[in-house]
Design an enzyme around this catalytic site. Structure first.
Site, PDB file in Angstrom:
ATOM      1  N   GLU A   1      -5.219   3.853   5.883  1.00 53.73           N
ATOM      2  CA  GLU A   1      -4.701   3.772   4.515  1.00 53.73           C
ATOM      3  C   GLU A   1      -5.448   4.741   3.608  1.00 53.73           C
ATOM      4  O   GLU A   1      -4.972   5.055   2.521  1.00 53.73           O
ATOM      5  CB  GLU A   1      -4.732   2.337   3.980  1.00 53.73           C
ATOM      6  CG  GLU A   1      -6.094   1.760   3.683  1.00 53.73           C
ATOM      7  CD  GLU A   1      -6.129   1.005   2.370  1.00 53.73           C
ATOM      8  OE1 GLU A   1      -6.306   1.679   1.355  1.00 53.73           O
ATOM      9  OE2 GLU A   1      -5.992  -0.243   2.365  1.00 53.73           O
TER      10      GLU A   1
ATOM     11  N   ARG B   1       0.843  -1.216   0.000  1.00 55.61           N
ATOM     12  CA  ARG B   1       0.000   0.000   0.000  1.00 55.61           C
ATOM     13  C   ARG B   1       0.878   1.267   0.000  1.00 55.61           C
ATOM     14  O   ARG B   1       0.592   2.234   0.710  1.00 55.61           O
ATOM     15  CB  ARG B   1      -0.921   0.027   1.226  1.00 55.61           C
ATOM     16  CG  ARG B   1      -1.971  -1.070   1.272  1.00 55.61           C
ATOM     17  CD  ARG B   1      -3.026  -0.892   0.185  1.00 55.61           C
ATOM     18  NE  ARG B   1      -4.189  -1.743   0.385  1.00 55.61           N
ATOM     19  CZ  ARG B   1      -4.293  -3.008  -0.018  1.00 55.61           C
ATOM     20  NH1 ARG B   1      -3.282  -3.588  -0.644  1.00 55.61           N
ATOM     21  NH2 ARG B   1      -5.402  -3.685   0.185  1.00 55.61           N
TER      22      ARG B   1
ATOM     23  N   SER C   1     -10.855  -0.866   2.884  1.00 50.47           N
ATOM     24  CA  SER C   1     -10.110  -0.950   4.146  1.00 50.47           C
ATOM     25  C   SER C   1      -9.786   0.460   4.621  1.00 50.47           C
ATOM     26  O   SER C   1      -9.214   1.237   3.873  1.00 50.47           O
ATOM     27  CB  SER C   1      -8.787  -1.690   3.946  1.00 50.47           C
ATOM     28  OG  SER C   1      -8.999  -2.967   3.421  1.00 50.47           O
TER      29      SER C   1
HETATM   30  N1  EPU Z   1     -10.649 -10.715  10.131  1.00 45.11           N
HETATM   31  C1  EPU Z   1     -11.366 -10.767  11.301  1.00 45.11           C
HETATM   32  N2  EPU Z   1     -12.410  -9.903  11.464  1.00 45.11           N
HETATM   33  C2  EPU Z   1     -12.758  -9.013  10.527  1.00 45.11           C
HETATM   34  C3  EPU Z   1     -12.014  -8.930   9.335  1.00 45.11           C
HETATM   35  C4  EPU Z   1     -10.951  -9.794   9.154  1.00 45.11           C
HETATM   36  O1  EPU Z   1     -11.093 -11.565  12.172  1.00 45.11           O
HETATM   37  O2  EPU Z   1     -13.723  -8.287  10.747  1.00 45.11           O
HETATM   38  C5  EPU Z   1      -9.563 -11.684   9.911  1.00 45.11           C
HETATM   39  C6  EPU Z   1     -10.023 -12.755   8.926  1.00 45.11           C
HETATM   40  O3  EPU Z   1     -10.649 -13.808   9.562  1.00 45.11           O
HETATM   41  C7  EPU Z   1      -8.727 -13.191   8.302  1.00 45.11           C
HETATM   42  C8  EPU Z   1      -7.890 -11.943   8.334  1.00 45.11           C
HETATM   43  O4  EPU Z   1      -8.485 -11.068   9.273  1.00 45.11           O
HETATM   44  O5  EPU Z   1      -8.076 -14.148   9.103  1.00 45.11           O
HETATM   45  C9  EPU Z   1      -7.731 -11.287   6.972  1.00 45.11           C
HETATM   46  O6  EPU Z   1      -8.978 -10.866   6.456  1.00 45.11           O
HETATM   47  P1  EPU Z   1      -9.225 -10.630   4.904  1.00 45.11           P
HETATM   48  O7  EPU Z   1      -8.833 -11.821   4.110  1.00 45.11           O
HETATM   49  O8  EPU Z   1     -10.598 -10.108   4.729  1.00 45.11           O
HETATM   50  O9  EPU Z   1      -8.142  -9.545   4.482  1.00 45.11           O
HETATM   51  P2  EPU Z   1      -7.702  -8.174   5.170  1.00 45.11           P
HETATM   52  O10 EPU Z   1      -6.293  -8.317   5.605  1.00 45.11           O
HETATM   53  O11 EPU Z   1      -8.702  -7.743   6.154  1.00 45.11           O
HETATM   54  C10 EPU Z   1      -6.698  -7.195   2.940  1.00 45.11           C
HETATM   55  C11 EPU Z   1      -6.774  -5.908   2.168  1.00 45.11           C
HETATM   56  C12 EPU Z   1      -8.084  -5.836   1.384  1.00 45.11           C
HETATM   57  C13 EPU Z   1      -8.132  -7.012   0.424  1.00 45.11           C
HETATM   58  C14 EPU Z   1      -8.018  -8.316   1.249  1.00 45.11           C
HETATM   59  C15 EPU Z   1      -7.927  -9.538   0.372  1.00 45.11           C
HETATM   60  C16 EPU Z   1      -5.463  -4.344   3.473  1.00 45.11           C
HETATM   61  C17 EPU Z   1      -5.490  -3.122   4.325  1.00 45.11           C
HETATM   62  N3  EPU Z   1      -6.650  -4.786   3.064  1.00 45.11           N
HETATM   63  O12 EPU Z   1      -7.742  -7.167   3.906  1.00 45.11           O
HETATM   64  O13 EPU Z   1      -8.078  -4.640   0.629  1.00 45.11           O
HETATM   65  O14 EPU Z   1      -9.327  -7.014  -0.324  1.00 45.11           O
HETATM   66  O15 EPU Z   1      -6.818  -8.287   2.046  1.00 45.11           O
HETATM   67  O16 EPU Z   1      -6.679  -9.606  -0.245  1.00 45.11           O
HETATM   68  O17 EPU Z   1      -4.395  -4.846   3.173  1.00 45.11           O
HETATM   69  C18 EPU Z   1      -8.789  -2.360   0.474  1.00 45.11           C
HETATM   70  O18 EPU Z   1      -7.601  -2.052   0.448  1.00 45.11           O
HETATM   71  O19 EPU Z   1      -9.696  -1.499   0.397  1.00 45.11           O
HETATM   72  C19 EPU Z   1      -9.150  -3.771   0.627  1.00 45.11           C
HETATM   73  C20 EPU Z   1     -10.412  -4.156   0.768  1.00 45.11           C
END
Ligand code: EPU
Length: 337
Positions: free
Chosen positions: A333, A162, A237
């Protein structure tokens, strides 16, 4: 040039603030002309408005990037690839659909990300195991100070998680007018490493997925947990996932054994901010019209008439609570104005 224009339709949070002046630009010449006419510090550049939180009126001239168009600049790049130049004002997901339709591979994992092509390099957008940098060849940008057109290569952009040179050394110095992507024409590198994609395809009985299958899977996953900005204002995010060192992680895990994590590099570990926020009790919470999404705690939402200030207060409240509970600082972000 329009005066006193509401920016509500131009930001995906749907925040109602006014711009002092507003001008859409549809060519590089338009961009250069506006820069000549308006002192640099009075220009506010607006792309898809999908990664910003507006907390007050913009007392500047808003330059709305509306450059359009696609051009194959090299149909036979590196045998199996092509170079596609896309204008900065094209909608990101329309660009993905354009590629899927023509069987151009590489961007399918990035389906349905809100925003425009021209802003994608600034924060090196990424999802489901792929980042912009993996398909980026170069971009063209106009210097805000001199009006000159410059080409940036992959190396010039200094991409990170990012992050890019456009958020650091060159912050607010260039307006990206087009991005050139390197895409595969056949034998696409299908990336299904990300657990949720693998599971979605498996559930459909797909063993040899096409780029369209991957795109459809990503769309289904995103729709299941990320709100549609047309229905519920949001900026994806809100925070970045914090990256911490091994010692900090070991201490965290001893207190919270169920913390999810992803190792990055040799001594760094990324912890999902969404998990921290959920654990801090905010998932699905609502304060007036400012809220935390009930299916993904990393996303702040506008339930209707929240002001930018209200969303920002909620963000600070979350940031403080996460700091108190876990000793970790989560950093937005989205760009806050
Ligand atoms: N999780 C929770 N609770 C929540 C949300 C997530 O426990 O409310 C846990 C999930 O269970 C999982 C982990 O967090 O173990 C990761 O969750 P997820 O796969 O949804 O990915 P993220 O790290 O929350 C990132 C990006 C997203 C992107 C997804 C998929 C960032 C800041 N965000 O989210 O990007 O779609 O991975 O690759 O890196 C964006 O930038 O706007 C965005 C949506």
């Amino acid at each position: 040039m329009r005066q006193k224009v509401s920016l509500q339709p131009y930001n995906t949070f749907g925040i109602d603030v006014n711009a002092f002046q507003f001008q859409s630009v549809t060519s590089i010449e338009d961009v250069q002309e506006l820069l000549r006419e308006t002192p640099e510090e009075n220009v506010f550049v607006l792309g898809g408005g999908s990664n910003m939180l507006l907390t007050k009126d913009i007392e500047k001239t808003v330059m709305h990037i509306a450059l359009k168009g696609y051009e194959v600049v090299d149909a036979n790049f590196e045998e199996n690839e092509l170079l596609l130049k896309v204008a900065g004002g094209e909608n990101w997901h329309d660009f993905i659909l354009y590629c899927i339709e023509r069987n151009y591979g590489g961007v399918e994992n990035l389906s349905l990300i809100p925003g425009n092509v021209g802003t994608s390099p600034i924060q090196n957008i990424g999802a489901y195991g792929v980042e912009l940098k993996d398909v980026f060849y170069s971009c063209q940008a106009v210097s805000r100070r001199t009006g000159e057109l410059k080409v940036f290569t992959l190396e010039d952009c200094g991409f990170g998680y990012r992050d890019s040179v456009f958020k650091n050394e060159l912050k607010d110095q260039f307006i990206i007018t087009s991005v050139t992507f390197r895409l595969t024409k056949k034998d696409h590198k299908i990336n299904t490493d990300y657990g949720a994609i693998y599971d979605t395809l498996k559930a459909k009985g797909i063993t040899e997925p096409t780029i369209k299958d991957v795109s459809d899977a990503v769309i289904a996953i995103r729709q299941s947990k990320l709100p549609d900005p047309k229905k519920l204002g949001n900026s994806g995010s809100f925070f970045k996932n914090p990256t911490i060192n091994q010692a900090t992680f070991t201490a965290l895990r001893s207190k919270f054994p169920d913390v999810p994590y992803y190792p990055v590099g040799s001594d760094s570990i990324k912890v999902p901010a969404g998990w921290l926020i959920e654990k801090a009790g905010f998932k699905g919470r609502r304060y007036g019209d400012a809220g935390v999404h009930d299916k993904q705690a990393l996303v702040l939402v506008n339930h209707g008439n929240a002001s930018g200030q209200e969303i920002w207060s909620l963000a600070l409240r979350i940031q403080n609570k996460v700091q108190d509970l876990f000793g970790l600082k989560i950093i937005p972000e989205v760009n806050v104005f």
